[in-house]
Design a protein around this motif. Structure first.
Motif, PDB file in Angstrom:
ATOM      1  N   THR A 170     136.512   7.750  34.377  1.00  0.00           N
ATOM      2  CA  THR A 170     137.720   7.844  33.552  1.00  0.00           C
ATOM      3  C   THR A 170     137.382   7.795  32.069  1.00  0.00           C
ATOM      4  N   GLY A 171     138.298   8.317  31.266  1.00  0.00           N
ATOM      5  CA  GLY A 171     138.107   8.308  29.821  1.00  0.00           C
ATOM      6  C   GLY A 171     137.080   9.304  29.323  1.00  0.00           C
ATOM      7  N   GLY A 172     136.744  10.297  30.143  1.00  0.00           N
ATOM      8  CA  GLY A 172     135.759  11.284  29.732  1.00  0.00           C
ATOM      9  C   GLY A 172     134.339  10.769  29.747  1.00  0.00           C
ATOM     10  N   SER A 173     134.105   9.663  30.452  1.00  0.00           N
ATOM     11  CA  SER A 173     132.774   9.065  30.475  1.00  0.00           C
ATOM     12  C   SER A 173     132.081   9.330  31.811  1.00  0.00           C
ATOM     13  N   TYR A 174     130.942   8.672  32.029  1.00  0.00           N
ATOM     14  CA  TYR A 174     130.144   8.839  33.241  1.00  0.00           C
ATOM     15  C   TYR A 174     129.735   7.464  33.756  1.00  0.00           C
ATOM     16  N   ALA A 175     129.467   7.400  35.047  1.00  0.00           N
ATOM     17  CA  ALA A 175     129.068   6.131  35.653  1.00  0.00           C
ATOM     18  C   ALA A 175     128.170   6.412  36.843  1.00  0.00           C
ATOM     19  N   THR A 176     127.557   5.349  37.362  1.00  0.00           N
ATOM     20  CA  THR A 176     126.697   5.441  38.538  1.00  0.00           C
ATOM     21  C   THR A 176     127.301   4.594  39.649  1.00  0.00           C
ATOM     22  N   GLY A 177     127.284   5.110  40.877  1.00  0.00           N
ATOM     23  CA  GLY A 177     127.852   4.371  41.993  1.00  0.00           C
ATOM     24  C   GLY A 177     127.145   4.675  43.291  1.00  0.00           C
ATOM     25  N   TYR A 178     127.589   4.029  44.356  1.00  0.00           N
ATOM     26  CA  TYR A 178     126.995   4.274  45.671  1.00  0.00           C
ATOM     27  C   TYR A 178     128.072   4.163  46.736  1.00  0.00           C
ATOM     28  N   GLY A 179     127.811   4.776  47.889  1.00  0.00           N
ATOM     29  CA  GLY A 179     128.731   4.686  49.009  1.00  0.00           C
ATOM     30  C   GLY A 179     128.856   6.008  49.735  1.00  0.00           C
ATOM     31  N   THR A 180     129.294   5.952  50.986  1.00  0.00           N
ATOM     32  CA  THR A 180     129.548   7.195  51.713  1.00  0.00           C
ATOM     33  C   THR A 180     130.719   7.952  51.090  1.00  0.00           C
ATOM     34  N   SER A 181     131.538   7.250  50.308  1.00  0.00           N
ATOM     35  CA  SER A 181     132.578   7.936  49.532  1.00  0.00           C
ATOM     36  C   SER A 181     131.975   9.003  48.638  1.00  0.00           C
ATOM     37  N   PHE A 182     130.738   8.773  48.206  1.00  0.00           N
ATOM     38  CA  PHE A 182     130.111   9.676  47.252  1.00  0.00           C
ATOM     39  C   PHE A 182     129.115  10.618  47.927  1.00  0.00           C
ATOM     40  N   SER A 183     128.731  10.331  49.165  1.00  0.00           N
ATOM     41  CA  SER A 183     127.984  11.304  49.960  1.00  0.00           C
ATOM     42  C   SER A 183     128.901  12.452  50.378  1.00  0.00           C
ATOM     43  N   THR A 184     130.132  12.100  50.694  1.00  0.00           N
ATOM     44  CA  THR A 184     131.061  13.076  51.271  1.00  0.00           C
ATOM     45  C   THR A 184     131.381  14.234  50.338  1.00  0.00           C
ATOM     46  N   PRO A 185     131.672  14.017  49.047  1.00  0.00           N
ATOM     47  CA  PRO A 185     131.945  15.165  48.185  1.00  0.00           C
ATOM     48  C   PRO A 185     130.740  16.060  47.942  1.00  0.00           C
ATOM     49  N   VAL A 186     129.524  15.540  48.173  1.00  0.00           N
ATOM     50  CA  VAL A 186     128.350  16.421  48.123  1.00  0.00           C
ATOM     51  C   VAL A 186     128.483  17.479  49.217  1.00  0.00           C
ATOM     52  N   VAL A 187     128.910  17.046  50.392  1.00  0.00           N
ATOM     53  CA  VAL A 187     129.083  17.985  51.507  1.00  0.00           C
ATOM     54  C   VAL A 187     130.310  18.866  51.283  1.00  0.00           C
ATOM     55  N   SER A 188     131.383  18.280  50.754  1.00  0.00           N
ATOM     56  CA  SER A 188     132.574  19.076  50.453  1.00  0.00           C
ATOM     57  C   SER A 188     132.262  20.161  49.432  1.00  0.00           C
ATOM     58  N   GLY A 189     131.500  19.794  48.392  1.00  0.00           N
ATOM     59  CA  GLY A 189     131.116  20.783  47.397  1.00  0.00           C
ATOM     60  C   GLY A 189     130.248  21.871  47.988  1.00  0.00           C
ATOM     61  N   LEU A 190     129.370  21.488  48.922  1.00  0.00           N
ATOM     62  CA  LEU A 190     128.536  22.480  49.595  1.00  0.00           C
ATOM     63  C   LEU A 190     129.396  23.415  50.442  1.00  0.00           C
TER      64      LEU A 190
END
Length: 236
Positions: A170-190
């Protein structure tokens, strides 16, 4: 800024409006982070790059003002997306093993689209049913091992990177995270990239590109930890 150029009209399941921004009392960071992994602009010397640089993003707000979210609301959101042209739906929430999600996934498939669902982060084999209607995604690390917290079991279809993930915040910034929540959009994007190659691919064809090109990890073939393996965008 890396998402704004590709946004299309979304939907708020709770009030039936097009206001799909953050729910009340919510920062909205999770959805922003997920969207960036799937579709942040690339080759722009800025921030990060998503799997699909020109993928359109249709935000569906399913969180109620009190912070709760229901399977029924998720299903309404999936169906709305299907009815409004979405070829891929991403659900980075606790939904696996639900027959209602299975029904919504089948509806999306009937409209030509694929649903990708996070495997969840309890580090257990929860015994969920293995529904073939959607892609269930576990998390791998930078060494192609399963992360300690990624769930596993017969319902896992593929894994994708899920730790030390850098994305839009949020706020036009960037962050680092972990979780299957973030594995899933890699596959969705693919999946969206595959559809961009030929929008007329059937869901079964798109899914097969993902499954057949994964890097086989663990036991040979489809196993209960990595499924068909770690996704490989270049090969797909």
């Amino acid at each position: 800024p890396e998402l704004a150029g590709n946004m299309v009209q979304g939907y708020n399941v709770y009030d039936g409006s097009s206001n799909a921004g953050p729910a009340p009392n919510s920062s909205g960071w999770h959805g922003t982070f997920v969207a960036g992994l799937a579709a942040a602009a690339g080759n722009n010397s800025t921030g990060v790059a998503g799997m699909g640089w020109n993928v359109k993003i249709m935000p569906i707000q399913v969180i109620r003002p009190d912070g709760t979210a229901y399977i029924s609301d998720l299903c309404v959101g999936i169906n709305w997306a299907a009815d409004h042209g979405a070829k891929v739906a991403n659900v980075s929430m606790i939904t696996n093993g639900s027959s209602s999600i299975d029904t919504a996934a089948k509806y999306l498939r009937g409209k030509g689209g694929l649903l990708c669902v996070a495997a969840e982060n309890n580090g257990i084999a929860p015994g969920f049913a293995d529904y073939p209607s959607y892609i269930s995604v576990g998390a791998s690390d930078e060494n192609d091992a399963k992360t300690s917290w990624s769930n596993y079991g017969t319902y896992i279809d593929v894994v994708a990177p899920g730790i030390n993930m850098r994305s839009t915040y949020t706020g036009g910034s960037y962050a680092t995270g972990y979780g299957t929540s973030f594995s899933t959009p890699v596959v969705s994007g693919l999946a969206a990239l595959i559809y961009s190659g030929n929008p007329n691919f059937t869901p079964a064809q798109g899914e097969n590109f993902i499954f057949s090109t994964g890097v086989d990890l663990g036991a040979a073939g489809d196993d209960n930890v990595f499924g068909r393996g770690r996704v490989n965008a270049a090969a797909a």
